[in-house]
Write a protein that holds these residues in place. Structure first.
Motif, PDB file in Angstrom:
ATOM      1  N   ASP A 287       0.835  -1.186   0.000  1.00  0.00           N
ATOM      2  CA  ASP A 287       0.000   0.000   0.000  1.00  0.00           C
ATOM      3  C   ASP A 287       0.879   1.248   0.000  1.00  0.00           C
ATOM      4  O   ASP A 287       2.096   1.179   0.231  1.00  0.00           O
ATOM      5  N   VAL A 288       0.254   2.407  -0.250  1.00  0.00           N
ATOM      6  CA  VAL A 288       1.000   3.663  -0.220  1.00  0.00           C
ATOM      7  C   VAL A 288       1.650   3.820   1.158  1.00  0.00           C
ATOM      8  O   VAL A 288       1.040   3.556   2.186  1.00  0.00           O
ATOM      9  N   GLY A 289       2.927   4.219   1.146  1.00  0.00           N
ATOM     10  CA  GLY A 289       3.617   4.451   2.403  1.00  0.00           C
ATOM     11  C   GLY A 289       4.135   3.203   3.088  1.00  0.00           C
ATOM     12  O   GLY A 289       4.565   3.263   4.242  1.00  0.00           O
ATOM     13  N   SER A 290       4.139   2.055   2.406  1.00  0.00           N
ATOM     14  CA  SER A 290       4.581   0.820   3.065  1.00  0.00           C
ATOM     15  C   SER A 290       6.090   0.620   2.993  1.00  0.00           C
ATOM     16  O   SER A 290       6.623  -0.308   3.605  1.00  0.00           O
ATOM     17  N   GLY A 291       6.789   1.446   2.226  1.00  0.00           N
ATOM     18  CA  GLY A 291       8.250   1.390   2.221  1.00  0.00           C
ATOM     19  C   GLY A 291       8.860   0.479   1.175  1.00  0.00           C
ATOM     20  O   GLY A 291       9.879  -0.164   1.432  1.00  0.00           O
ATOM     21  N   LYS A 292       8.267   0.436  -0.010  1.00  0.00           N
ATOM     22  CA  LYS A 292       8.809  -0.415  -1.073  1.00  0.00           C
ATOM     23  C   LYS A 292      10.149   0.110  -1.585  1.00  0.00           C
ATOM     24  O   LYS A 292      11.007  -0.669  -2.009  1.00  0.00           O
ATOM     25  N   THR A 293      10.354   1.438  -1.550  1.00  0.00           N
ATOM     26  CA  THR A 293      11.596   2.015  -2.058  1.00  0.00           C
ATOM     27  C   THR A 293      12.795   1.513  -1.263  1.00  0.00           C
ATOM     28  O   THR A 293      13.845   1.183  -1.833  1.00  0.00           O
ATOM     29  N   ALA A 294      12.658   1.416   0.058  1.00  0.00           N
ATOM     30  CA  ALA A 294      13.754   0.906   0.897  1.00  0.00           C
ATOM     31  C   ALA A 294      14.062  -0.552   0.560  1.00  0.00           C
ATOM     32  O   ALA A 294      15.222  -0.972   0.549  1.00  0.00           O
ATOM     33  N   VAL A 295      13.021  -1.316   0.257  1.00  0.00           N
ATOM     34  CA  VAL A 295      13.205  -2.723  -0.121  1.00  0.00           C
ATOM     35  C   VAL A 295      13.989  -2.808  -1.426  1.00  0.00           C
ATOM     36  O   VAL A 295      14.934  -3.596  -1.564  1.00  0.00           O
ATOM     37  N   SER A 296      13.593  -1.982  -2.413  1.00  0.00           N
ATOM     38  CA  SER A 296      14.310  -2.005  -3.694  1.00  0.00           C
ATOM     39  C   SER A 296      15.749  -1.538  -3.518  1.00  0.00           C
ATOM     40  O   SER A 296      16.662  -2.046  -4.177  1.00  0.00           O
ATOM     41  N   ALA A 297      15.976  -0.586  -2.609  1.00  0.00           N
ATOM     42  CA  ALA A 297      17.333  -0.084  -2.362  1.00  0.00           C
ATOM     43  C   ALA A 297      18.229  -1.196  -1.829  1.00  0.00           C
ATOM     44  O   ALA A 297      19.404  -1.315  -2.222  1.00  0.00           O
ATOM     45  N   ALA A 298      17.693  -2.019  -0.938  1.00  0.00           N
ATOM     46  CA  ALA A 298      18.478  -3.129  -0.386  1.00  0.00           C
ATOM     47  C   ALA A 298      18.878  -4.102  -1.488  1.00  0.00           C
ATOM     48  O   ALA A 298      20.022  -4.582  -1.537  1.00  0.00           O
ATOM     49  N   ALA A 299      17.928  -4.389  -2.396  1.00  0.00           N
ATOM     50  CA  ALA A 299      18.208  -5.310  -3.506  1.00  0.00           C
ATOM     51  C   ALA A 299      19.250  -4.716  -4.451  1.00  0.00           C
ATOM     52  O   ALA A 299      20.197  -5.393  -4.876  1.00  0.00           O
ATOM     53  N   ILE A 300      19.088  -3.437  -4.788  1.00  0.00           N
ATOM     54  CA  ILE A 300      20.014  -2.760  -5.703  1.00  0.00           C
ATOM     55  C   ILE A 300      21.413  -2.690  -5.098  1.00  0.00           C
ATOM     56  O   ILE A 300      22.422  -2.938  -5.777  1.00  0.00           O
ATOM     57  N   THR A 413       4.570  -2.146  -7.031  1.00  0.00           N
ATOM     58  CA  THR A 413       3.329  -1.408  -7.253  1.00  0.00           C
ATOM     59  C   THR A 413       2.757  -0.952  -5.920  1.00  0.00           C
ATOM     60  O   THR A 413       2.701  -1.722  -4.963  1.00  0.00           O
ATOM     61  N   ALA A 414       2.349   0.318  -5.890  1.00  0.00           N
ATOM     62  CA  ALA A 414       1.706   0.867  -4.694  1.00  0.00           C
ATOM     63  C   ALA A 414       0.199   0.775  -4.816  1.00  0.00           C
ATOM     64  O   ALA A 414      -0.524   1.268  -3.965  1.00  0.00           O
ATOM     65  N   THR A 415      -0.266   0.155  -5.896  1.00  0.00           N
ATOM     66  CA  THR A 415      -1.708  -0.030  -6.079  1.00  0.00           C
ATOM     67  C   THR A 415      -2.071  -1.412  -5.577  1.00  0.00           C
ATOM     68  O   THR A 415      -1.761  -2.408  -6.231  1.00  0.00           O
ATOM     69  N   PRO A 416      -2.683  -1.522  -4.412  1.00  0.00           N
ATOM     70  CA  PRO A 416      -3.056  -2.848  -3.905  1.00  0.00           C
ATOM     71  C   PRO A 416      -3.952  -3.565  -4.913  1.00  0.00           C
ATOM     72  O   PRO A 416      -4.878  -2.972  -5.458  1.00  0.00           O
ATOM     73  N   ILE A 417      -3.652  -4.810  -5.156  1.00  0.00           N
ATOM     74  CA  ILE A 417      -4.373  -5.572  -6.167  1.00  0.00           C
ATOM     75  C   ILE A 417      -5.071  -6.751  -5.507  1.00  0.00           C
ATOM     76  O   ILE A 417      -4.435  -7.523  -4.798  1.00  0.00           O
ATOM     77  N   PRO A 418      -6.370  -6.897  -5.723  1.00  0.00           N
ATOM     78  CA  PRO A 418      -7.053  -8.078  -5.193  1.00  0.00           C
ATOM     79  C   PRO A 418      -6.367  -9.343  -5.686  1.00  0.00           C
ATOM     80  O   PRO A 418      -5.846  -9.390  -6.803  1.00  0.00           O
ATOM     81  N   ARG A 419      -6.383 -10.358  -4.873  1.00  0.00           N
ATOM     82  CA  ARG A 419      -5.669 -11.598  -5.187  1.00  0.00           C
ATOM     83  C   ARG A 419      -6.046 -12.151  -6.560  1.00  0.00           C
ATOM     84  O   ARG A 419      -5.194 -12.572  -7.333  1.00  0.00           O
ATOM     85  N   THR A 420      -7.343 -12.130  -6.855  1.00  0.00           N
ATOM     86  CA  THR A 420      -7.788 -12.703  -8.122  1.00  0.00           C
ATOM     87  C   THR A 420      -7.259 -11.917  -9.309  1.00  0.00           C
ATOM     88  O   THR A 420      -6.869 -12.490 -10.317  1.00  0.00           O
ATOM     89  N   LEU A 421      -7.212 -10.591  -9.178  1.00  0.00           N
ATOM     90  CA  LEU A 421      -6.713  -9.791 -10.286  1.00  0.00           C
ATOM     91  C   LEU A 421      -5.194  -9.866 -10.368  1.00  0.00           C
ATOM     92  O   LEU A 421      -4.617  -9.816 -11.451  1.00  0.00           O
ATOM     93  N   ALA A 422      -4.520 -10.007  -9.224  1.00  0.00           N
ATOM     94  CA  ALA A 422      -3.071 -10.178  -9.227  1.00  0.00           C
ATOM     95  C   ALA A 422      -2.705 -11.432 -10.004  1.00  0.00           C
ATOM     96  O   ALA A 422      -1.691 -11.483 -10.699  1.00  0.00           O
ATOM     97  N   LEU A 423      -3.555 -12.446  -9.917  1.00  0.00           N
ATOM     98  CA  LEU A 423      -3.333 -13.676 -10.672  1.00  0.00           C
ATOM     99  C   LEU A 423      -3.337 -13.382 -12.164  1.00  0.00           C
ATOM    100  O   LEU A 423      -2.532 -13.915 -12.928  1.00  0.00           O
TER     101      LEU A 423
END
Length: 682
Positions: A287-300, A413-423
């Motif tokens: 979700d927005v504000g969950s900190g995905k950028t920090a996660v990508s930084a660790a990987a990079i 993605t910061a757009t939460p996706i329902p499980r069925t649509l994520a599939l």
């Protein structure tokens, strides 16, 4: 294979080039298209009633002569009505339509029409509200359950039904691609039974049996297509195997905050992928504000410390520049070389960046679609990260992959996706979900207002500004439109510039030059601008912790997912934040959306509600992902059948991962035929 099934319509008796063109508008070009273009409804003519014998609440087929057409007037806040008076030899009834002026042009007084729908009987009168109707034709069939198809101007139901009846005559065993075992285990009828009874069912039970088979097969083919993609992808070994050295921990220790449990779990999953010897293909959903950028930084960081290059692609220049500044700060003092590549860069600057990429001097390249340029090459690209993946199509994702020798892939993605649509959207990927948010974040208070209460909203904004806070005001359009009663960015900017004087107000929209947009955003981030009037250009990635108010003008024009994304631009600091929805046209759907926004700040819950309101076809515009429309199945409404189809997929592919056994060749051929475009390498 039955070659007649692919026969053009013009080879059928009675269909010439003109009729063929009309059928083409419906997506029907050959016999197979006619068989797999299903009815949208049915008319049960077994229950043909005389007007005088209709009971209250009954669904019936009535044939009546139109004796009068009464045109209603437009009344502010109410729907326009069109009333037809119809009669037969037993009595009269009223047929009522709302907002349907085409009815007045379609019916002719004195002619006979069929009306099919629910009848209401009150105070001695009979009314049918919005029944399906069509002109009664001499010599037409009268009995049974008849299909009702989508039409286009120039085609009648009678002509469309005749086409289906002819197409049914070409069905044979060659169309059956489900094995005997699959049909037996899942209690499915054969394809001949299914196609005949979906178009011309003998009764409701046979129609349901046929429909279940066709829904199941569509979901099974889809599920197996995604599984084939994933199996093929997972089997790819990676040229870039990262060491188990915990470089990612080294970066995390440099951050001014501690990672949440969700972030740590995502980082662990990413590192495990990259150390496994197989190519990573992972979606980071949060979700927005969950900190995905920090996660990508660790990987990079881990990739670069292993001696490789990484690329991070964003959908807009504003977001790319924000990432660039964020990573420069995160990697300050590490010796990591970062480059920003956007279409707004000068020719000389672009040449230098491209040269740095090719020679390996650039460790991390952050950019927009400019990264796809033919001249952009990398010396040792091991990780490709895309932000807001739903903005990019499959072909673009493949193009980015081609920039390296099958680099690891990470999608955020910061757009939460329902499980069925994520599939549907990411069925070929492993998924990491970050549900928690950084400590100290407060829930954004959301409230909807009628357009008449606009002054109250702006008075509140003024109070927040006086507390040294900042605000966004977002509008759907840049300029005023004669055809739509919508407040434009320019109109609102002119108005609020006076309201909030002496505080500074600025305007931002996509037609501005990049340097102009950059200057405004920089001043807003620095607090030199108190109110930013903008289009949805600020929807993703903008991070201004001091902004505490988001006002959405004409909120009825925004979808739920978009409103939630915009709401995510506030609430990023420690102060209480607010999202205020101004509805100028409170339709039923708009009110439902506003109610969802007021009741929850959970993006995953918002996404589920959005999917329910809009359906799978609209939710993300799935066509941009190379996914064909489903003809009869719906992953939300038919989620239980989808589960069974996925279980059958697992059964079949556990034994035969690439569908190479003889009994699976037909369904594999069908998958390639329908879903090969999902991955050209299938």
């Amino acid at each position: 294979m039955n070659e007649c099934i692919n026969m053009p319509l013009t080879e059928l008796k009675g269909i010439g080039p003109k009729k063929s063109q009309l059928f083409g508008k419906l997506g029907i070009f050959d016999v197979e298209d006619a068989l797999y273009s299903f009815p949208r409804n049915y008319e049960d003519r077994r229950n043909v009633k005389k007007i005088g014998s209709i009971t209250d609440g009954e669904e019936a087929m009535v044939r009546g002569t139109v004796s009068a057409v009464k045109k209603g007037r437009y009344v502010r806040g109410r729907k326009r009505t069109t009333r037809l008076l119809i009669k037969d030899d037993t009595g009269a009834a009223e047929v009522l339509y709302f907002n349907a002026p085409y009815i007045e042009r379609s019916v002719k007084i004195g002619d006979d029409y069929w009306f099919y729908g629910k009848a209401n009987k009150a105070q001695g009168g009979i009314t049918m509200i919005h029944p399906e109707f069509r002109r009664a034709e001499d010599g037409e069939e009268q009995d049974g359950i008849l299909p009702v198809y989508p039409l286009t101007a120039g085609l009648s139901q009678k002509e469309r039904r005749k086409l289906s009846a002819r197409a049914i005559g070409y069905i044979d065993d060659s169309l059956e691609y489900l094995s005997d075992d699959t049909r037996e285990i899942n209690q499915l009828c054969g394809i001949e039974y299914a196609l005949k009874n979906i178009h011309y069912p003998e009764d409701e039970r046979k129609m349901r049996v046929a429909k279940y088979r066709l829904i199941f097969e569509e979901l099974l083919v889809f599920s197996m297509g995604l599984a084939l993609m994933k199996n093929r992808f997972v089997q790819n070994t990676s040229s870039y195997v990262m060491s188990s050295e915990p470089y990612e921990d080294e970066l995390c220790e440099r951050l001014p905050y501690r990672l949440t449990a969700g972030q740590k779990k995502a980082v662990d999953e990413i590192c495990r992928d990259m150390e496994s010897g197989k190519r990573m293909n992972r979606l980071i959903q949060g979700d927005v504000g969950s900190g995905k950028t920090a996660v990508s930084a660790a990987a990079i960081y881990k990739v670069i410390k292993n001696g490789y290059q990484a690329v991070l692609m964003a959908p807009t220049e504003i977001l790319a520049e924000q990432h660039y500044n964020t990573f420069k700060e995160m990697f300050n003092g590490t010796g990591i070389e970062i480059r920003l590549l956007t279409s707004g860069a000068g020719a000389r600057e672009k040449r230098e960046i491209v040269e740095d990429c090719r020679e390996g001097r650039a460790d991390l390249v952050i950019g927009t679609h400019a990264v796809f340029g033919r001249n952009v090459e990398f010396k040792r690209l091991a990780l490709a990260v895309t932000d807001e993946q739903h903005r990019f199509g499959v072909s673009q994702r493949e193009a980015l992959n081609a920039k390296g020798n099958s680099p690891h892939i990470m999608v955020m993605t910061a757009t939460p996706i329902p499980r069925t649509l994520a599939l549907i959207l990411y069925g070929d990927m492993d998924v990491s979900v970050i549900r928690d948010k950084p400590a100290g974040r407060k829930e954004v208070i959301t409230k909807a207002f009628d357009g008449k209460d606009r002054k109250r909203v702006y008075d509140f904004v003024l109070r927040e500004i006086k507390k040294n806070r900042q605000a966004y005001i977002v509008t759907p359009l840049i300029e005023a439109s004669e055809s739509m009663d919508i407040r434009s960015t320019e109109e609102v900017f002119e108005e609020v510039s006076e309201i909030f004087r002496p505080f500074r107000t600025a305007m931002l929209h996509g037609r501005m030059k990049p340097e102009e947009k950059d200057k405004i955003m920089e001043e807003y981030k620095n607090g030199d601008i108190q109110v930013l009037v903008s289009t949805v250009i600020i929807e993703v990635g903008i991070n201004v912790p001091n902004a505490t108010v988001m006002v959405l003008e004409n909120a009825e024009r925004f979808g739920l997912a978009q409103m939630h994304q915009l709401r995510g631009r506030v609430g990023r600091g420690g102060s209480q934040s607010y999202c205020m929805l101004i509805l100028d046209s409170a339709t039923e759907v708009a009110q439902k959306r506003a109610g969802v926004m007021e009741s929850t700040g959970d993006g995953f819950e918002v996404a589920e509600k959005d999917l329910m309101l809009r359906g799978t076809g609209e939710f993300f515009g799935t066509r941009q992902h190379g996914i064909p429309d489903m003809r009869i199945a719906d992953v939300v409404r038919h989620s239980k059948i989808l589960k069974k189809a996925m279980e059958e997929t697992e059964r079949l592919m556990t034994d035969d991962p690439l569908l190479e056994k003889e009994e699976n060749l037909k369904i594999k051929e069908r998958i390639f035929e329908l879903y090969g475009e999902l991955n050209p390498g299938l």
